[in-house]
Design a protein around this motif. Structure first.
Motif, PDB file in Angstrom:
ATOM      1  N   MET A  28      -6.663 -33.104 -55.122  1.00 64.40           N
ATOM      2  CA  MET A  28      -7.534 -32.811 -53.985  1.00 64.40           C
ATOM      3  C   MET A  28      -8.185 -31.441 -54.140  1.00 64.40           C
ATOM      4  O   MET A  28      -9.365 -31.267 -53.837  1.00 64.40           O
ATOM      5  CB  MET A  28      -6.735 -32.875 -52.687  1.00 64.40           C
ATOM      6  N   ILE A  29      -7.410 -30.475 -54.622  1.00 61.77           N
ATOM      7  CA  ILE A  29      -7.957 -29.135 -54.849  1.00 61.77           C
ATOM      8  C   ILE A  29      -9.031 -29.185 -55.935  1.00 61.77           C
ATOM      9  O   ILE A  29     -10.088 -28.563 -55.811  1.00 61.77           O
ATOM     10  CB  ILE A  29      -6.832 -28.161 -55.240  1.00 61.77           C
ATOM     11  N   PHE A  30      -8.767 -29.947 -56.988  1.00 59.52           N
ATOM     12  CA  PHE A  30      -9.785 -30.103 -58.032  1.00 59.52           C
ATOM     13  C   PHE A  30     -11.043 -30.749 -57.465  1.00 59.52           C
ATOM     14  O   PHE A  30     -12.166 -30.387 -57.839  1.00 59.52           O
ATOM     15  CB  PHE A  30      -9.240 -30.946 -59.187  1.00 59.52           C
ATOM     16  N   GLY A  31     -10.866 -31.713 -56.552  1.00 56.08           N
ATOM     17  CA  GLY A  31     -12.016 -32.408 -55.999  1.00 56.08           C
ATOM     18  C   GLY A  31     -12.994 -31.487 -55.296  1.00 56.08           C
ATOM     19  O   GLY A  31     -14.207 -31.679 -55.390  1.00 56.08           O
ATOM     20  N   VAL A  32     -12.504 -30.465 -54.589  1.00 56.42           N
ATOM     21  CA  VAL A  32     -13.395 -29.585 -53.840  1.00 56.42           C
ATOM     22  C   VAL A  32     -13.792 -28.334 -54.622  1.00 56.42           C
ATOM     23  O   VAL A  32     -14.831 -27.731 -54.337  1.00 56.42           O
ATOM     24  CB  VAL A  32     -12.778 -29.171 -52.489  1.00 56.42           C
ATOM     25  N   LEU A  33     -12.971 -27.932 -55.599  1.00 57.96           N
ATOM     26  CA  LEU A  33     -13.247 -26.704 -56.334  1.00 57.96           C
ATOM     27  C   LEU A  33     -13.755 -26.939 -57.753  1.00 57.96           C
ATOM     28  O   LEU A  33     -14.303 -26.027 -58.369  1.00 57.96           O
ATOM     29  CB  LEU A  33     -11.987 -25.835 -56.421  1.00 57.96           C
ATOM     30  N   ARG A  34     -13.524 -28.146 -58.274  1.00 55.40           N
ATOM     31  CA  ARG A  34     -13.804 -28.443 -59.682  1.00 55.40           C
ATOM     32  C   ARG A  34     -13.049 -27.468 -60.592  1.00 55.40           C
ATOM     33  O   ARG A  34     -13.549 -27.027 -61.620  1.00 55.40           O
ATOM     34  CB  ARG A  34     -15.299 -28.367 -59.984  1.00 55.40           C
ATOM     35  N   ALA A  35     -11.845 -27.111 -60.181  1.00 60.21           N
ATOM     36  CA  ALA A  35     -11.014 -26.185 -60.961  1.00 60.21           C
ATOM     37  C   ALA A  35      -9.575 -26.655 -60.904  1.00 60.21           C
ATOM     38  O   ALA A  35      -9.104 -27.119 -59.862  1.00 60.21           O
ATOM     39  CB  ALA A  35     -11.127 -24.756 -60.418  1.00 60.21           C
ATOM     40  N   ILE A  36      -8.880 -26.549 -62.035  1.00 59.98           N
ATOM     41  CA  ILE A  36      -7.471 -26.902 -62.093  1.00 59.98           C
ATOM     42  C   ILE A  36      -6.642 -25.742 -61.552  1.00 59.98           C
ATOM     43  O   ILE A  36      -6.804 -24.597 -62.002  1.00 59.98           O
ATOM     44  CB  ILE A  36      -7.033 -27.215 -63.535  1.00 59.98           C
ATOM     45  N   ASN A  37      -5.779 -26.022 -60.594  1.00 58.70           N
ATOM     46  CA  ASN A  37      -4.909 -24.991 -60.034  1.00 58.70           C
ATOM     47  C   ASN A  37      -3.644 -24.900 -60.886  1.00 58.70           C
ATOM     48  O   ASN A  37      -2.679 -25.634 -60.661  1.00 58.70           O
ATOM     49  CB  ASN A  37      -4.562 -25.324 -58.584  1.00 58.70           C
ATOM     50  N   MET A 158      -6.615 -40.158 -43.647  1.00 58.69           N
ATOM     51  CA  MET A 158      -7.243 -38.874 -43.351  1.00 58.69           C
ATOM     52  C   MET A 158      -8.607 -38.732 -44.025  1.00 58.69           C
ATOM     53  O   MET A 158      -9.583 -38.343 -43.386  1.00 58.69           O
ATOM     54  CB  MET A 158      -6.311 -37.733 -43.785  1.00 58.69           C
ATOM     55  N   VAL A 159      -8.688 -39.053 -45.315  1.00 58.65           N
ATOM     56  CA  VAL A 159      -9.938 -38.820 -46.029  1.00 58.65           C
ATOM     57  C   VAL A 159     -11.030 -39.815 -45.626  1.00 58.65           C
ATOM     58  O   VAL A 159     -12.216 -39.563 -45.850  1.00 58.65           O
ATOM     59  CB  VAL A 159      -9.725 -38.867 -47.560  1.00 58.65           C
ATOM     60  N   ARG A 160     -10.650 -40.919 -44.987  1.00 58.14           N
ATOM     61  CA  ARG A 160     -11.640 -41.929 -44.625  1.00 58.14           C
ATOM     62  C   ARG A 160     -12.000 -41.929 -43.139  1.00 58.14           C
ATOM     63  O   ARG A 160     -13.107 -42.358 -42.775  1.00 58.14           O
ATOM     64  CB  ARG A 160     -11.156 -43.320 -45.034  1.00 58.14           C
ATOM     65  N   LYS A 161     -11.086 -41.458 -42.288  1.00 60.74           N
ATOM     66  CA  LYS A 161     -11.303 -41.621 -40.855  1.00 60.74           C
ATOM     67  C   LYS A 161     -11.480 -40.315 -40.086  1.00 60.74           C
ATOM     68  O   LYS A 161     -11.992 -40.339 -38.967  1.00 60.74           O
ATOM     69  CB  LYS A 161     -10.117 -42.382 -40.247  1.00 60.74           C
ATOM     70  N   THR A 162     -11.043 -39.190 -40.626  1.00 60.96           N
ATOM     71  CA  THR A 162     -11.084 -37.943 -39.869  1.00 60.96           C
ATOM     72  C   THR A 162     -12.257 -37.069 -40.293  1.00 60.96           C
ATOM     73  O   THR A 162     -12.818 -37.233 -41.383  1.00 60.96           O
ATOM     74  CB  THR A 162      -9.776 -37.152 -40.024  1.00 60.96           C
ATOM     75  N   ARG A 163     -12.604 -36.129 -39.425  1.00 67.66           N
ATOM     76  CA  ARG A 163     -13.697 -35.203 -39.721  1.00 67.66           C
ATOM     77  C   ARG A 163     -13.360 -34.335 -40.946  1.00 67.66           C
ATOM     78  O   ARG A 163     -14.219 -34.104 -41.801  1.00 67.66           O
ATOM     79  CB  ARG A 163     -13.956 -34.320 -38.505  1.00 67.66           C
ATOM     80  N   MET A 164     -12.106 -33.877 -41.006  1.00 66.25           N
ATOM     81  CA  MET A 164     -11.693 -33.072 -42.153  1.00 66.25           C
ATOM     82  C   MET A 164     -11.800 -33.871 -43.442  1.00 66.25           C
ATOM     83  O   MET A 164     -12.285 -33.376 -44.462  1.00 66.25           O
ATOM     84  CB  MET A 164     -10.255 -32.574 -41.959  1.00 66.25           C
ATOM     85  N   GLY A 165     -11.352 -35.129 -43.400  1.00 66.45           N
ATOM     86  CA  GLY A 165     -11.419 -35.963 -44.590  1.00 66.45           C
ATOM     87  C   GLY A 165     -12.845 -36.198 -45.049  1.00 66.45           C
ATOM     88  O   GLY A 165     -13.142 -36.155 -46.248  1.00 66.45           O
ATOM     89  N   LYS A 166     -13.740 -36.425 -44.097  1.00 60.83           N
ATOM     90  CA  LYS A 166     -15.137 -36.644 -44.453  1.00 60.83           C
ATOM     91  C   LYS A 166     -15.761 -35.386 -45.048  1.00 60.83           C
ATOM     92  O   LYS A 166     -16.584 -35.460 -45.964  1.00 60.83           O
ATOM     93  CB  LYS A 166     -15.916 -37.103 -43.221  1.00 60.83           C
ATOM     94  N   SER A 167     -15.360 -34.224 -44.515  1.00 59.12           N
ATOM     95  CA  SER A 167     -15.893 -32.969 -45.069  1.00 59.12           C
ATOM     96  C   SER A 167     -15.354 -32.728 -46.478  1.00 59.12           C
ATOM     97  O   SER A 167     -16.079 -32.224 -47.350  1.00 59.12           O
ATOM     98  CB  SER A 167     -15.547 -31.800 -44.146  1.00 59.12           C
ATOM     99  N   ILE A 168     -14.099 -33.102 -46.728  1.00 59.49           N
ATOM    100  CA  ILE A 168     -13.534 -32.980 -48.075  1.00 59.49           C
ATOM    101  C   ILE A 168     -14.293 -33.875 -49.043  1.00 59.49           C
ATOM    102  O   ILE A 168     -14.641 -33.463 -50.160  1.00 59.49           O
ATOM    103  CB  ILE A 168     -12.034 -33.333 -48.068  1.00 59.49           C
ATOM    104  N   ARG A 169     -14.575 -35.103 -48.630  1.00 60.79           N
ATOM    105  CA  ARG A 169     -15.313 -36.029 -49.486  1.00 60.79           C
ATOM    106  C   ARG A 169     -16.715 -35.512 -49.762  1.00 60.79           C
ATOM    107  O   ARG A 169     -17.226 -35.620 -50.887  1.00 60.79           O
ATOM    108  CB  ARG A 169     -15.368 -37.407 -48.828  1.00 60.79           C
ATOM    109  N   ALA A 170     -17.335 -34.932 -48.742  1.00 65.45           N
ATOM    110  CA  ALA A 170     -18.698 -34.422 -48.917  1.00 65.45           C
ATOM    111  C   ALA A 170     -18.723 -33.261 -49.908  1.00 65.45           C
ATOM    112  O   ALA A 170     -19.564 -33.227 -50.821  1.00 65.45           O
ATOM    113  CB  ALA A 170     -19.258 -33.981 -47.568  1.00 65.45           C
ATOM    114  N   VAL A 171     -17.798 -32.310 -49.743  1.00 65.29           N
ATOM    115  CA  VAL A 171     -17.759 -31.153 -50.644  1.00 65.29           C
ATOM    116  C   VAL A 171     -17.419 -31.594 -52.064  1.00 65.29           C
ATOM    117  O   VAL A 171     -17.943 -31.049 -53.041  1.00 65.29           O
ATOM    118  CB  VAL A 171     -16.739 -30.110 -50.137  1.00 65.29           C
TER     119      VAL A 171
END
Length: 290
Positions: A28-37, A158-171
């Motif tokens: 999930m962190i990689f998904g929004v940052l494009r960086a390996i933690n 969460m990623v499909r139904k909530t506002r936070m999840g939608k913002s994560i998918r968008a970013v």
């Protein structure tokens, strides 16, 4: 022989559940940052050490130590997220690698300085044996599998139904477009980072009674194993991470049972090399991300 194979598969599913829980946060962190933690395993270690300290020094119940372990790791992660991770938005990939490796070294050595470099015995957990399908196992192993299923179901919702999840998918799809449309990308990165590290800490606390011992360098090995899982599952693909974690756990259990325990840790690295050579996008399509 059939019973032995079945037992190894069950053990592999339990181990794979742990891998999947840790890797879910990293992917999930990689998904929004494009960086390996590369410090991800250290939050697994921090959660474990916080729970160990709460049980051995404060004499709290294991259930309370789970909450304390995750809370303390999340507090540290929140600080690092604000000071370091949100500054990596839009930064080159190399900057993320160097920054997270630096964080990993700082956290690892801070724990060693505070508690020493030796092994500690984790005394808590639900270790009473129960019998399922003729096989005896500790209750903690069942808790691990059930927790993984519940958490992944929750993440999917969460990623499909909530506002936070939608913002994560968008970013995860287009940072620049999100910034143009007024989405607070740095806030999304902080919250995603906090969620991912909390999952790593929870996995550490739930796994500790099974592993029995804790030590300062335990996060390093789990980071490398988790990296293999997210590559196999498809970088940024949460659902693929679950399948890849379970697959790796089962294969490791079969190799250690049929060939030898000393070859177990090589499975993840062999799988990583094969994936990079034959299917660098992972076992699952990148279109399935989130």
């Amino acid at each position: 022989m059939g019973n032995f194979i079945f037992e190894q598969i069950v053990n592999g599913i339990i181990t794979g559940s742990t891998y999947a829980l840790i890797a879910a946060g990293m992917t999930m962190i990689f998904g929004v940052l494009r960086a390996i933690n590369f410090a991800h395993g250290e939050y697994y270690m921090l959660g474990t050490f916080a729970a160990w300290y709460a049980i051995s020094k404060l004499e709290v119940h294991y259930a309370v130590s789970i909450v304390l372990g995750v809370a303390i790791a999340a507090l540290i992660a929140a600080t690092i997220g604000r000071l370091v991770m949100q500054r990596l938005v839009g930064a080159p990939f190399q900057a993320g690698v160097l920054a997270t490796i630096g964080v990993s070294l700082i956290l690892q050595n801070a724990v060693i300085l505070a508690f020493g470099g030796g092994y500690k015995v984790f005394e808590g957990g639900w270790i009473e044996p129960i019998e399922i399908l003729g096989f005896g196992m500790a209750q903690q192993r069942i808790v691990l599998v059930v927790s993984a299923v519940v958490i992944f179901a929750g993440l999917e919702w969460m990623v499909r139904k909530t506002r936070m999840g939608k913002s994560i998918r968008a970013v995860s799809q287009n940072i620049e477009c999100c910034q143009v449309n007024g989405i607070d990308v740095e806030s999304v990165v902080r919250r995603t980072f906090l969620l991912g590290t909390a999952l790593a800490a929870l996995s550490g606390v739930l796994t500790a009674p099974v592993n029995v011992s804790v030590y300062g360098g335990m996060g390093e090995a789990i980071t490398l194993k988790t990296f293999a899982v997210i590559v196999m599952g498809g970088m940024g693909n949460v659902r693929g991470t679950l399948y890849a974690g379970l697959l790796l756990g089962v294969v490791e259990a079969l190799v250690s049972g049929l060939i030898g325990l000393q070859y177990r840790d090589s499975v993840g690295f062999i799988a990583l090399l094969l994936m990079l050579m034959l299917r660098p996008h992972g076992l699952f399509s990148q279109k399935a991300r989130f």
